[in-house]
Design an enzyme around this catalytic site. Structure first.
Site, short mmCIF file in Angstrom:
data_model
loop_
_atom_site.label_atom_id
_atom_site.label_comp_id
_atom_site.label_asym_id
_atom_site.label_seq_id
_atom_site.Cartn_x
_atom_site.Cartn_y
_atom_site.Cartn_z
N ASP A 186 0.87 -1.20 0.00
CA ASP A 186 0.00 0.00 0.00
C ASP A 186 0.89 1.23 0.00
O ASP A 186 0.79 2.08 0.88
CB ASP A 186 -0.93 -0.01 1.22
CG ASP A 186 -2.00 1.09 1.14
OD1 ASP A 186 -2.20 1.65 0.04
OD2 ASP A 186 -2.62 1.39 2.17
N ASN A 196 1.94 7.03 3.33
CA ASN A 196 2.47 5.91 4.10
C ASN A 196 4.00 5.85 4.20
O ASN A 196 4.55 4.87 4.70
CB ASN A 196 1.93 4.58 3.55
CG ASN A 196 0.46 4.38 3.94
OD1 ASN A 196 -0.03 5.04 4.85
ND2 ASN A 196 -0.22 3.49 3.25
N ASP A 222 1.79 1.48 7.94
CA ASP A 222 0.62 0.93 7.24
C ASP A 222 0.98 -0.29 6.38
O ASP A 222 0.64 -0.35 5.20
CB ASP A 222 0.02 2.04 6.37
CG ASP A 222 -1.49 1.91 6.21
OD1 ASP A 222 -2.04 0.91 6.68
OD2 ASP A 222 -2.10 2.81 5.62
N1 LIG Z 1 4.10 5.44 13.67
C1 LIG Z 1 3.61 6.54 13.07
N2 LIG Z 1 4.39 7.64 12.94
C2 LIG Z 1 3.91 8.75 12.36
N3 LIG Z 1 2.67 8.88 11.87
C3 LIG Z 1 1.83 7.83 11.98
C4 LIG Z 1 2.25 6.59 12.56
N4 LIG Z 1 1.22 5.72 12.52
C5 LIG Z 1 0.20 6.39 11.95
N5 LIG Z 1 0.55 7.65 11.63
C6 LIG Z 1 -0.33 8.69 11.05
O1 LIG Z 1 -1.65 8.21 11.05
C7 LIG Z 1 -2.15 8.09 9.71
C8 LIG Z 1 -2.99 6.81 9.60
O2 LIG Z 1 -2.22 5.65 9.95
P1 LIG Z 1 -2.15 4.39 8.97
O3 LIG Z 1 -1.60 4.81 7.66
O4 LIG Z 1 -1.47 3.29 9.68
O5 LIG Z 1 -3.66 4.02 8.87
P2 LIG Z 1 -4.73 4.09 7.67
O6 LIG Z 1 -4.14 4.66 6.43
O7 LIG Z 1 -5.92 4.70 8.24
O8 LIG Z 1 -4.92 2.60 7.57
P3 LIG Z 1 -5.50 1.68 6.45
O9 LIG Z 1 -4.88 2.12 5.15
O10 LIG Z 1 -5.01 0.35 6.92
O11 LIG Z 1 -6.95 1.94 6.54
C9 LIG Z 1 -0.92 8.08 8.84
O12 LIG Z 1 -1.18 8.55 7.53
C10 LIG Z 1 0.01 9.01 9.62
O13 LIG Z 1 -0.32 10.36 9.38
MG LIG Z 2 -2.20 4.93 5.68
#
Ligand SMILES: Nc1ncnc2c1ncn2[C@@H]1O[C@H](COP(=O)(O)OP(=O)(O)OP(=O)(O)O)[C@@H](O)[C@H]1O
Ligand SMILES: [Mg+2]
Length: 236
Positions: free
Chosen positions: A157, A162, A177
């Site tokens: 992804d 990400n 992610d």
């Molecule tokens: N360890 C981290 N460090 C910095 N930012 C983070 C971290 N984890 C998450 N984030 C922030 O939170 C946002 C969402 O997290 P993540 O990308 O894991 O989930 P998502 O895109 O909602 O998940 P999915 O695509 O599985 O639905 C990221 O785009 C980032 O801005």
């Molecule tokens: Mg994400």
């Protein structure tokens, strides 16, 4: 200390922040956050800059905050090519890992049956497929399936939000992610990354960025695989 909401992901996962860490939770059994934690750990152990997993279990994942800002955040014009180059270099390193060491299979043998079980969000299709039915999507998957897979370790992804970078050096500070990380065709990552950098959501990039990215990565465009893996992603 309390958790502050960050966003609700496309998948319905809830992401929250508190001093130095992020927590992702989901009650959707299809979204295995414990497995996402294991994948992040595997990538980090393999030497890829990745968010450090602090804790994970059924339904939750806590990672240390990765410093820097994502490719989707605003970048000064003169740094944008460097962000694109750093992203290409990250993929070169990731795709160079030995596939036989990676325990996660995301080849079509796994992902096609998974897609056929999934209910794609018909209100959130790529522009080229607006208004398509599920049957049309499935028919197109079968019609356009590539004859062979060029298997590498993929992120799965690799969109602009990400991957995070140091604001001054543009060095990659970490990927996040990684729930769909595993062995798959390299065009899984190349198709999603180039879609993301030419999306209206990321207007600071565009076709120049996709071209630069593929050149730096060291490949000619592959329109067939690009279209197929973007189509497959509609089912994710
Ligand atoms: N360890 C981290 N460090 C910095 N930012 C983070 C971290 N984890 C998450 N984030 C922030 O939170 C946002 C969402 O997290 P993540 O990308 O894991 O989930 P998502 O895109 O909602 O998940 P999915 O695509 O599985 O639905 C990221 O785009 C980032 O801005
Ligand atoms: Mg994400």
């Amino acid at each position: 200390m309390t958790w502050h909401p960050v966003e609700i992901g496309r998948s319905g996962a809830v992401v929250e922040w508190r001093e130095g860490m992020f927590r992702k939770t989901s009650d959707d059994p299809r979204m295995d956050l414990e497995a996402e934690g294991a994948r992040l750990r595997w990538l980090r152990d393999a030497g890829i800059p990745t968010a450090e997993v602090l804790d994970c279990g059924p339904g939750y994942l806590i990672t240390a905050e990765v410093p820097g800002r994502s490719a989707a955040d605003p970048w000064p014009v003169e740094l944008r090519p460097r962000v694109i180059d750093a992203l290409a270099d990250l993929l070169i390193a990731l795709h160079a890992l030995p596939v036989e060491d990676c325990p996660y299979d995301r080849s079509l043998h796994v992902t096609l049956p998974e897609a056929l079980r999934a209910e794609p969000d018909l209100d959130d299709l790529d522009e080229a497929r607006r208004g398509w039915t599920r049957d049309q999507l499935v028919e197109e998957l079968g019609r356009t399936q590539p004859a062979s897979e060029d298997l590498v370790v993929t992120h799965g992804d690799l969109c602009m939000p990400n991957v995070l970078f140091a604001p001054d050096t543009c060095r990659v500070t970490g990927v996040i992610d990684a729930g769909r990380m595993g062995v798959a065709d390299r065009w899984v990552d190349l198709a999603i990354a180039t879609r993301s950098m030419t999306s209206r959501l990321n207007a600071q990039y565009g076709p120049w960025a996709a071209e630069r990215f593929l050149t730096r990565y060291g490949t000619e465009p592959d329109p067939g695989k690009t279209a197929f893996y973007r189509l497959l992603d509609e089912f994710a």
